[in-house]
Scaffold this motif. Structure first.
Motif, PDB file in Angstrom:
ATOM      1  N   LYS A  85      -6.240 -15.750  48.956  1.00  0.00           N
ATOM      2  CA  LYS A  85      -7.570 -16.304  49.181  1.00  0.00           C
ATOM      3  C   LYS A  85      -8.186 -15.748  50.449  1.00  0.00           C
ATOM      4  O   LYS A  85      -7.500 -15.449  51.417  1.00  0.00           O
ATOM      5  N   GLY A  86      -9.498 -15.604  50.417  1.00  0.00           N
ATOM      6  CA  GLY A  86     -10.218 -15.103  51.582  1.00  0.00           C
ATOM      7  C   GLY A  86     -10.878 -16.229  52.348  1.00  0.00           C
ATOM      8  O   GLY A  86     -10.836 -17.400  51.950  1.00  0.00           O
ATOM      9  N   ILE A  87     -11.467 -15.870  53.466  1.00  0.00           N
ATOM     10  CA  ILE A  87     -12.232 -16.806  54.280  1.00  0.00           C
ATOM     11  C   ILE A  87     -13.647 -16.262  54.387  1.00  0.00           C
ATOM     12  O   ILE A  87     -13.851 -15.096  54.736  1.00  0.00           O
ATOM     13  N   MET A  88     -14.605 -17.079  54.088  1.00  0.00           N
ATOM     14  CA  MET A  88     -15.997 -16.642  54.107  1.00  0.00           C
ATOM     15  C   MET A  88     -16.662 -17.071  55.409  1.00  0.00           C
ATOM     16  O   MET A  88     -16.664 -18.246  55.762  1.00  0.00           O
ATOM     17  N   LYS A 140     -17.934 -23.467  51.407  1.00  0.00           N
ATOM     18  CA  LYS A 140     -17.088 -22.281  51.557  1.00  0.00           C
ATOM     19  C   LYS A 140     -17.293 -21.481  52.834  1.00  0.00           C
ATOM     20  O   LYS A 140     -16.429 -20.678  53.197  1.00  0.00           O
ATOM     21  N   CYS A 141     -18.426 -21.630  53.510  1.00  0.00           N
ATOM     22  CA  CYS A 141     -18.808 -20.649  54.531  1.00  0.00           C
ATOM     23  C   CYS A 141     -18.866 -21.237  55.943  1.00  0.00           C
ATOM     24  O   CYS A 141     -19.407 -22.328  56.143  1.00  0.00           O
ATOM     25  N   ILE A 142     -18.310 -20.487  56.893  1.00  0.00           N
ATOM     26  CA  ILE A 142     -18.533 -20.753  58.308  1.00  0.00           C
ATOM     27  C   ILE A 142     -19.778 -19.960  58.692  1.00  0.00           C
ATOM     28  O   ILE A 142     -19.813 -18.741  58.563  1.00  0.00           O
ATOM     29  N   VAL A 143     -20.792 -20.671  59.142  1.00  0.00           N
ATOM     30  CA  VAL A 143     -22.126 -20.092  59.299  1.00  0.00           C
ATOM     31  C   VAL A 143     -22.410 -19.724  60.749  1.00  0.00           C
ATOM     32  O   VAL A 143     -22.155 -20.502  61.669  1.00  0.00           O
ATOM     33  N   GLY A 144     -22.922 -18.517  60.933  1.00  0.00           N
ATOM     34  CA  GLY A 144     -23.461 -18.102  62.223  1.00  0.00           C
ATOM     35  C   GLY A 144     -24.889 -17.641  62.030  1.00  0.00           C
ATOM     36  O   GLY A 144     -25.295 -17.295  60.917  1.00  0.00           O
ATOM     37  N   SER A 170     -17.216  -7.700  54.266  1.00  0.00           N
ATOM     38  CA  SER A 170     -18.159  -7.155  53.301  1.00  0.00           C
ATOM     39  C   SER A 170     -19.352  -8.084  53.147  1.00  0.00           C
ATOM     40  O   SER A 170     -19.199  -9.309  53.162  1.00  0.00           O
ATOM     41  N   PRO A 171     -20.565  -7.517  53.001  1.00  0.00           N
ATOM     42  CA  PRO A 171     -21.734  -8.342  52.706  1.00  0.00           C
ATOM     43  C   PRO A 171     -21.864  -8.635  51.216  1.00  0.00           C
ATOM     44  O   PRO A 171     -22.767  -9.350  50.797  1.00  0.00           O
ATOM     45  N   LEU A 172     -20.975  -8.061  50.415  1.00  0.00           N
ATOM     46  CA  LEU A 172     -21.056  -8.199  48.959  1.00  0.00           C
ATOM     47  C   LEU A 172     -20.190  -9.378  48.523  1.00  0.00           C
ATOM     48  O   LEU A 172     -19.004  -9.238  48.259  1.00  0.00           O
ATOM     49  N   SER A 216     -16.652  -8.971  46.324  1.00  0.00           N
ATOM     50  CA  SER A 216     -15.459  -9.219  47.131  1.00  0.00           C
ATOM     51  C   SER A 216     -14.595 -10.301  46.513  1.00  0.00           C
ATOM     52  O   SER A 216     -13.366 -10.196  46.471  1.00  0.00           O
ATOM     53  N   THR A 217     -15.240 -11.341  46.030  1.00  0.00           N
ATOM     54  CA  THR A 217     -14.508 -12.452  45.422  1.00  0.00           C
ATOM     55  C   THR A 217     -13.714 -11.985  44.214  1.00  0.00           C
ATOM     56  O   THR A 217     -12.543 -12.353  44.028  1.00  0.00           O
TER      57      THR A 217
END
Length: 238
Positions: free
Chosen positions: A18-21, A98-102, A2-4, A8-9
């Motif tokens: 827990k999610g992965i961002m 929190k984020c793995i960035v691409g 989701s882009p939201l 989503s959180t």
């Protein structure tokens, strides 16, 4: 997927689940330009606005409909009111921690980073249903990546590539349009109106490079350890 970010959180995750961002980001001006061309065609969207259909890009960037600082506002859940340096700092901290960035401009490398960091695996049920022979798992993954690149992003409001497919009834976010000139009036207006996102974009590029180098270092160390284990085992066998 989701882009939201904030929704989503709150709705999907908690302390036990827990999610992965991870996210694919794009230059703010290029993203808004692609979004504009998508919105001109996206009659299937509940938020479709027919007034955009006959607008020029210049008219759009000067209108109240133009999108501004969507990425920063999404990260800090602040869609109205002025933004502040504190909001920018919070967004940077969220991404850093929190984020793995691409980034779209490095699409193949970004997908590889996602795959290696998240240990993504093909859906073997789908693999079997397709009844297609692949020589290797990597060939299957490469095929999935290429299909994704051809079809574009699945979320028209996402932070990544947003465009629309040519063809009647093809609700796919890809549409061919020219690259915007950095010296054009449209570019300058969009860069100004998305000033916070432009600053965040510089940080995102830096973070992407740092994470990429860190992952490469970790994989190299892992390979060295494996080589040492093989060498030790061979010596012991001798």
């Amino acid at each position: 997927f989701s882009p939201l970010f904030d929704e989503s959180t709150e709705l999907l995750f908690d302390d036990e689940n827990k999610g992965i961002m991870f996210a694919m980001f794009r230059h703010p001006v290029d993203r808004v330009v692609s979004l504009f061309y998508y919105l001109q065609k996206a009659t299937w969207e509940p938020t479709y606005n027919p007034s955009l259909a006959n607008m020029t890009l210049l008219e759009y960037v000067n209108s109240p409909l133009v999108e501004a600082n969507f990425v920063l506002r999404s990260l800090v859940n602040k869609f109205t009111g002025p933004l502040s340096p504190a909001d920018l700092d919070l967004a940077k901290e969220i991404l850093r921690r929190k984020c793995i960035v691409g980034i779209v401009e490095e699409f193949n490398d970004s997908v590889q980073i996602f795959e290696q960091s998240l240990r993504l695996e093909p859906n073997m049920r789908v693999y079997a249903e397709q009844e297609v022979d692949f020589d290797s798992r990597q060939e299957y993954v490469s095929t999935c990546v290429n299909n994704l690149k051809k079809r574009g992003s699945s979320a028209p409001g996402s932070v990544g590539d947003t465009a629309v497919a040519d063809g009647v009834g093809a609700n796919v976010n890809r549409h061919s349009h020219g690259k915007i000139d950095k010296q054009s009036e449209e570019y300058k207006i969009l860069a100004r109106k998305n000033g916070w996102d432009m600053t965040l974009w510089t940080f995102i590029q830096q973070l992407y490079n740092e994470q990429k180098m860190m992952l490469e270092s970790m994989l190299e160390e892992k390979d060295n350890l494996r080589d040492n284990d093989v060498s030790t085992s061979t010596s012991a066998a001798s």
